[in-house]
Design a protein around this motif. Sequence first.
Motif, short mmCIF file in Angstrom:
data_model
loop_
_atom_site.label_atom_id
_atom_site.label_comp_id
_atom_site.label_asym_id
_atom_site.label_seq_id
_atom_site.Cartn_x
_atom_site.Cartn_y
_atom_site.Cartn_z
N PHE A 1 0.84 -1.21 0.00
CA PHE A 1 0.00 0.00 0.00
C PHE A 1 0.87 1.26 0.00
O PHE A 1 0.53 2.25 -0.65
CB PHE A 1 -0.97 -0.03 1.18
CG PHE A 1 -1.91 -1.22 1.14
CD1 PHE A 1 -2.55 -1.58 -0.04
CD2 PHE A 1 -2.14 -2.00 2.26
CE1 PHE A 1 -3.39 -2.69 -0.11
CE2 PHE A 1 -2.98 -3.11 2.21
CZ PHE A 1 -3.60 -3.45 1.02
N GLU A 2 1.99 1.20 0.70
CA GLU A 2 2.92 2.34 0.70
C GLU A 2 3.43 2.58 -0.74
O GLU A 2 3.46 3.71 -1.23
CB GLU A 2 4.09 1.99 1.63
CG GLU A 2 5.09 3.09 1.86
CD GLU A 2 6.30 2.53 2.65
OE1 GLU A 2 6.09 1.75 3.60
OE2 GLU A 2 7.43 2.89 2.28
N GLU A 3 3.79 1.50 -1.42
CA GLU A 3 4.30 1.63 -2.79
C GLU A 3 3.21 2.12 -3.74
O GLU A 3 3.45 2.96 -4.61
CB GLU A 3 4.85 0.28 -3.28
CG GLU A 3 6.12 -0.12 -2.56
CD GLU A 3 6.62 -1.52 -2.93
OE1 GLU A 3 7.68 -1.91 -2.43
OE2 GLU A 3 5.94 -2.23 -3.70
N LEU A 4 1.99 1.59 -3.55
CA LEU A 4 0.89 2.00 -4.45
C LEU A 4 0.55 3.47 -4.26
O LEU A 4 0.14 4.15 -5.20
CB LEU A 4 -0.33 1.11 -4.21
CG LEU A 4 -0.17 -0.31 -4.77
CD1 LEU A 4 -1.25 -1.25 -4.23
CD2 LEU A 4 -0.20 -0.30 -6.30
N GLU A 5 0.74 3.97 -3.05
CA GLU A 5 0.52 5.42 -2.84
C GLU A 5 1.60 6.21 -3.60
O GLU A 5 1.30 7.18 -4.29
CB GLU A 5 0.55 5.75 -1.35
CG GLU A 5 0.18 7.21 -1.10
CD GLU A 5 0.32 7.63 0.36
OE1 GLU A 5 0.30 6.77 1.25
OE2 GLU A 5 0.48 8.85 0.58
N GLN A 6 2.85 5.75 -3.49
CA GLN A 6 3.93 6.44 -4.21
C GLN A 6 3.71 6.39 -5.73
O GLN A 6 4.05 7.32 -6.44
CB GLN A 6 5.29 5.82 -3.87
CG GLN A 6 5.80 6.24 -2.50
CD GLN A 6 6.84 5.27 -1.94
OE1 GLN A 6 7.34 4.39 -2.64
NE2 GLN A 6 7.15 5.43 -0.66
N LEU A 7 3.12 5.29 -6.20
CA LEU A 7 2.87 5.15 -7.65
C LEU A 7 1.64 5.94 -8.09
O LEU A 7 1.35 6.03 -9.28
CB LEU A 7 2.65 3.67 -8.00
CG LEU A 7 3.87 2.76 -7.91
CD1 LEU A 7 3.45 1.29 -7.98
CD2 LEU A 7 4.86 3.06 -9.04
N GLY A 8 0.89 6.48 -7.13
CA GLY A 8 -0.29 7.27 -7.46
C GLY A 8 -1.55 6.45 -7.70
O GLY A 8 -2.53 6.97 -8.22
N TRP A 9 -1.52 5.18 -7.32
CA TRP A 9 -2.72 4.34 -7.52
C TRP A 9 -3.76 4.58 -6.42
O TRP A 9 -4.94 4.38 -6.63
CB TRP A 9 -2.35 2.85 -7.50
CG TRP A 9 -1.65 2.34 -8.71
CD1 TRP A 9 -0.76 3.00 -9.50
CD2 TRP A 9 -1.80 1.03 -9.28
NE1 TRP A 9 -0.33 2.18 -10.52
CE2 TRP A 9 -0.96 0.96 -10.40
CE3 TRP A 9 -2.55 -0.10 -8.93
CZ2 TRP A 9 -0.85 -0.18 -11.19
CZ3 TRP A 9 -2.44 -1.24 -9.72
CH2 TRP A 9 -1.60 -1.27 -10.83
N ILE A 10 -3.28 4.88 -5.22
CA ILE A 10 -4.21 5.08 -4.08
C ILE A 10 -3.80 6.34 -3.33
O ILE A 10 -2.69 6.86 -3.54
CB ILE A 10 -4.20 3.88 -3.10
CG1 ILE A 10 -2.78 3.65 -2.51
CG2 ILE A 10 -4.70 2.61 -3.76
CD1 ILE A 10 -2.75 2.61 -1.37
#
Length: 372
Positions: A236-245
């Motif tokens: 989830f931390e990575e997906l936030e950085q990727l702009g998905w969440i």
Amino acid sequence: MISHLECSRDATHRCSPHALATVCSDDGAPLLVRYSGAVLRRDAVLARPWTMWRYREMLPIADDEEPVSLGEGATPLISLSNGAFVKDEAQNPTGSFKSRGMSVAVTVAKRLGVPALVAPSAGNAGGALSAYGARAGLHVRVYVPRDTPGLLVEEMQSYGADVVLVDGLIDGAGRFAAEYARESGAFNVATFREPYRVEGKKTMGYELVEQLGGVPGTIVYPTGGGTGLVAMWKAFEELEQLGWIDTKRPVMVAVQAEGCAPIVRAFDRGEESAARVEDGSTKMWGLRVPGGIGDRLALRALRESHGHAVAVSDAAADGAMRELHRYEGIDATEEGGATLAALRLLLSRGATLPAPIVLFNTATSLKYAPRA
Ligand SMILES: Cc1ncc(COP(=O)(O)O)c(C=O)c1O
């Protein structure tokens, strides 16, 4: 692309991803993989085959590299009549979520030229390691507690693994595995003792975000060493950085067995690390983990998520497992049943658990001891 391996206790301790890595050489804490400049566009991912390798920019693999793969991941999210969902990890190769982590760990270990592989296991990890080792052409040795169900042992042997039965629990088996690794040169892929199994398991979090169109409200996860919890929290931390969440996160719930609940005990006491449980006992083989080095990370994820840690009895887990079979047609194990029992327990205590609620069925019941 991977930038470096980072110590989970002190981010200033770093090491190279181009050499075989175990734990942080400064303080013995688990290492986590960090990526730099990765771009992973959602529309590009949607056009790819539905396997966990569709997130390859955020996995430790080069663009032109073939993973050691058996079609792991990409498991269904099945709705239940009570409105919750089950992420059905039984549908992985070798029948458990362990195949995700082993696919990645064996891919990297093979690339870095290991001569052989070894791990301790409660059963499912050993089956997965044996299959991926066979696929990679690498010899595998697995140390398991003597009372591990026979079918799990036969499965490992069928893939050519050398299985050693030991007295005691998985942490004792872990000491034998570490000693064998030192003596023989085999690479030890025990949970959190190398950084890549977590990378495979984090794809459970990536898939949930794709399947639900965002983060779940609540994740209920059967917790042994805590790898799955920690890995999804990293996702989830990575997906936030990727702009998905955005910054919203699920409420994470760790479920353990009443007879072996180090994380629950430490969580209830407000402790940062979990002391070993002496004489841990439960029929939920995957949850018979009296302690491990991922404890701090698991506890941190639970607290950051405003989560819960609950213990359920073997009888409650068994009853809920039978319900999942009988009324939902889902091939759940007791560990999977434990998540449904824990959900009911928390709701009866008045806990607020936002929807959508995802329960994890981590393995197939077909390899466990025959039952009436
Ligand atoms: C079926 C099953 N569920 C859950 C777990 C717990 O795994 P972890 O907490 O390391 O993600 C295991 C581990 O052996 C398992 O075999």
